[in-house]
Design a protein around this motif. Structure first.
Motif, PDB file in Angstrom:
ATOM      1  N   CYS A  26       1.061  -8.759 -10.464  1.00  0.00           N
ATOM      2  CA  CYS A  26       0.635  -9.133  -8.915  1.00  0.00           C
ATOM      3  C   CYS A  26      -1.454  -8.757  -8.358  1.00  0.00           C
ATOM      4  O   CYS A  26      -1.199  -8.038  -7.946  1.00  0.00           O
ATOM      5  N   PRO A  27      -1.400  -9.947  -8.528  1.00  0.00           N
ATOM      6  CA  PRO A  27      -2.895 -10.585  -7.623  1.00  0.00           C
ATOM      7  C   PRO A  27      -3.174  -9.421  -6.442  1.00  0.00           C
ATOM      8  O   PRO A  27      -3.838  -9.184  -6.378  1.00  0.00           O
ATOM      9  N   TYR A  28      -2.438  -9.713  -5.473  1.00  0.00           N
ATOM     10  CA  TYR A  28      -2.151  -8.999  -4.362  1.00  0.00           C
ATOM     11  C   TYR A  28      -2.141  -7.514  -4.263  1.00  0.00           C
ATOM     12  O   TYR A  28      -2.931  -6.581  -3.993  1.00  0.00           O
ATOM     13  N   SER A  29      -1.143  -7.045  -5.306  1.00  0.00           N
ATOM     14  CA  SER A  29      -0.693  -5.751  -5.009  1.00  0.00           C
ATOM     15  C   SER A  29      -2.593  -4.787  -6.114  1.00  0.00           C
ATOM     16  O   SER A  29      -3.008  -4.054  -5.670  1.00  0.00           O
ATOM     17  N   LYS A  30      -2.919  -5.752  -7.085  1.00  0.00           N
ATOM     18  CA  LYS A  30      -4.220  -5.519  -8.047  1.00  0.00           C
ATOM     19  C   LYS A  30      -5.145  -5.506  -7.025  1.00  0.00           C
ATOM     20  O   LYS A  30      -5.976  -4.316  -6.088  1.00  0.00           O
ATOM     21  N   ALA A  31      -5.377  -6.374  -5.967  1.00  0.00           N
ATOM     22  CA  ALA A  31      -6.333  -6.175  -4.736  1.00  0.00           C
ATOM     23  C   ALA A  31      -6.422  -5.491  -4.029  1.00  0.00           C
ATOM     24  O   ALA A  31      -7.783  -5.030  -3.260  1.00  0.00           O
ATOM     25  N   THR A  32      -5.193  -4.524  -3.414  1.00  0.00           N
ATOM     26  CA  THR A  32      -4.895  -3.811  -2.485  1.00  0.00           C
ATOM     27  C   THR A  32      -4.834  -2.576  -2.923  1.00  0.00           C
ATOM     28  O   THR A  32      -5.450  -1.517  -2.343  1.00  0.00           O
ATOM     29  N   ARG A  33      -5.178  -2.267  -4.873  1.00  0.00           N
ATOM     30  CA  ARG A  33      -4.879  -1.294  -5.660  1.00  0.00           C
ATOM     31  C   ARG A  33      -6.004   0.143  -5.083  1.00  0.00           C
ATOM     32  O   ARG A  33      -6.672  -0.151  -4.501  1.00  0.00           O
ATOM     33  N   GLY A  34      -5.889   1.168  -4.271  1.00  0.00           N
ATOM     34  CA  GLY A  34      -5.984   1.962  -4.205  1.00  0.00           C
ATOM     35  C   GLY A  34      -7.457   1.541  -2.658  1.00  0.00           C
ATOM     36  O   GLY A  34      -8.254   2.464  -2.462  1.00  0.00           O
ATOM     37  N   ASN A  35      -7.017   0.724  -1.924  1.00  0.00           N
ATOM     38  CA  ASN A  35      -7.746  -0.244  -0.780  1.00  0.00           C
ATOM     39  C   ASN A  35      -7.157   0.310   0.625  1.00  0.00           C
ATOM     40  O   ASN A  35      -7.381   0.798   1.264  1.00  0.00           O
ATOM     41  N   ILE A  36      -5.818  -0.414   0.100  1.00  0.00           N
ATOM     42  CA  ILE A  36      -4.777   0.327   1.219  1.00  0.00           C
ATOM     43  C   ILE A  36      -3.559   0.959   0.724  1.00  0.00           C
ATOM     44  O   ILE A  36      -2.773   0.790   0.155  1.00  0.00           O
ATOM     45  N   GLU A  37      -2.249   1.641   1.644  1.00  0.00           N
ATOM     46  CA  GLU A  37      -1.451   2.629   1.914  1.00  0.00           C
ATOM     47  C   GLU A  37      -0.003   0.845   1.273  1.00  0.00           C
ATOM     48  O   GLU A  37      -0.350   0.452   1.687  1.00  0.00           O
ATOM     49  N   VAL A  38       0.400   1.166   0.195  1.00  0.00           N
ATOM     50  CA  VAL A  38       0.992   0.121  -0.426  1.00  0.00           C
ATOM     51  C   VAL A  38       3.311   1.050  -0.301  1.00  0.00           C
ATOM     52  O   VAL A  38       2.932   0.912  -1.702  1.00  0.00           O
ATOM     53  N   ALA A  39       3.314   0.792   0.153  1.00  0.00           N
ATOM     54  CA  ALA A  39       4.692   1.326   0.359  1.00  0.00           C
ATOM     55  C   ALA A  39       5.983   0.699  -0.266  1.00  0.00           C
ATOM     56  O   ALA A  39       6.312  -0.457  -0.007  1.00  0.00           O
ATOM     57  N   LEU A  40       6.919   0.662  -1.471  1.00  0.00           N
ATOM     58  CA  LEU A  40       7.953  -0.390  -2.633  1.00  0.00           C
ATOM     59  C   LEU A  40       8.998   0.292  -1.613  1.00  0.00           C
ATOM     60  O   LEU A  40       9.470   1.449  -2.113  1.00  0.00           O
ATOM     61  N   SER A  41      10.043  -0.679  -1.606  1.00  0.00           N
ATOM     62  CA  SER A  41      11.665  -0.510  -0.506  1.00  0.00           C
ATOM     63  C   SER A  41      12.221  -1.277  -2.266  1.00  0.00           C
ATOM     64  O   SER A  41      12.147  -2.593  -1.765  1.00  0.00           O
TER      65      SER A  41
END
Length: 138
Positions: free
Chosen positions: A119-134
């Motif tokens: 996902c392009p959004y996941s790539k953009a946020t990776r290492g920049n903000i905390e993203v949790a997956l459920s």
């Protein structure tokens, strides 16, 4: 080479107005907690959540199609504005809540992992903000 470029213009910041270049999006904005009424108004976190949820769900369905899995899915992105203790400013975090039917829990988790990598959004946020997956298989 860009496949797609979208544009939106904000005026007045978090208590202003945002409009897409094609006028499909025209929203008044309100900062929660500002004392200003938020009824019928949006905020940047809500707009980011809408984009992230739709992009991620699209990536998930592509990963399922590539794996020859017939699924039905729903992705909800929770985007939070938080105080940043490091600089006394603010930061955002995200939690993606994904519900999938048509596969086992293990397969659902594998597909979500692949979607998160793609996902392009996941790539953009990776290492920049905390993203949790459920992930929930239904």
């Amino acid at each position: 080479m860009a496949i797609l470029t979208s544009a939106a213009t904000a005026k007045g910041g978090r208590n202003g107005h945002v409009r897409s270049s094609d006028d499909v999006i025209q929203l008044d904005l309100a900062m929660p907690g500002s004392g200003q009424s938020t009824e019928g108004k949006s905020n940047p976190e809500q707009l980011f959540a809408a984009g992230y949820a739709s992009c991620f769900d699209g990536a998930l369905n592509l990963m399922a199609k590539n794996a020859k899995k017939d699924i039905s899915s729903e992705t909800t992105a929770h985007v939070s504005l938080e105080k940043d203790p490091e600089d006394n400013g603010f930061k955002i975090s995200a939690k993606l809540e994904v519900k999938i039917s048509g596969v086992s829990q293990e397969e659902a988790e594998e597909l979500v992992g692949k979607a998160h990598d793609f996902c392009p959004y996941s790539k953009a946020t990776r290492g920049n903000i905390e993203v949790a997956l459920s992930v929930t298989a239904e």
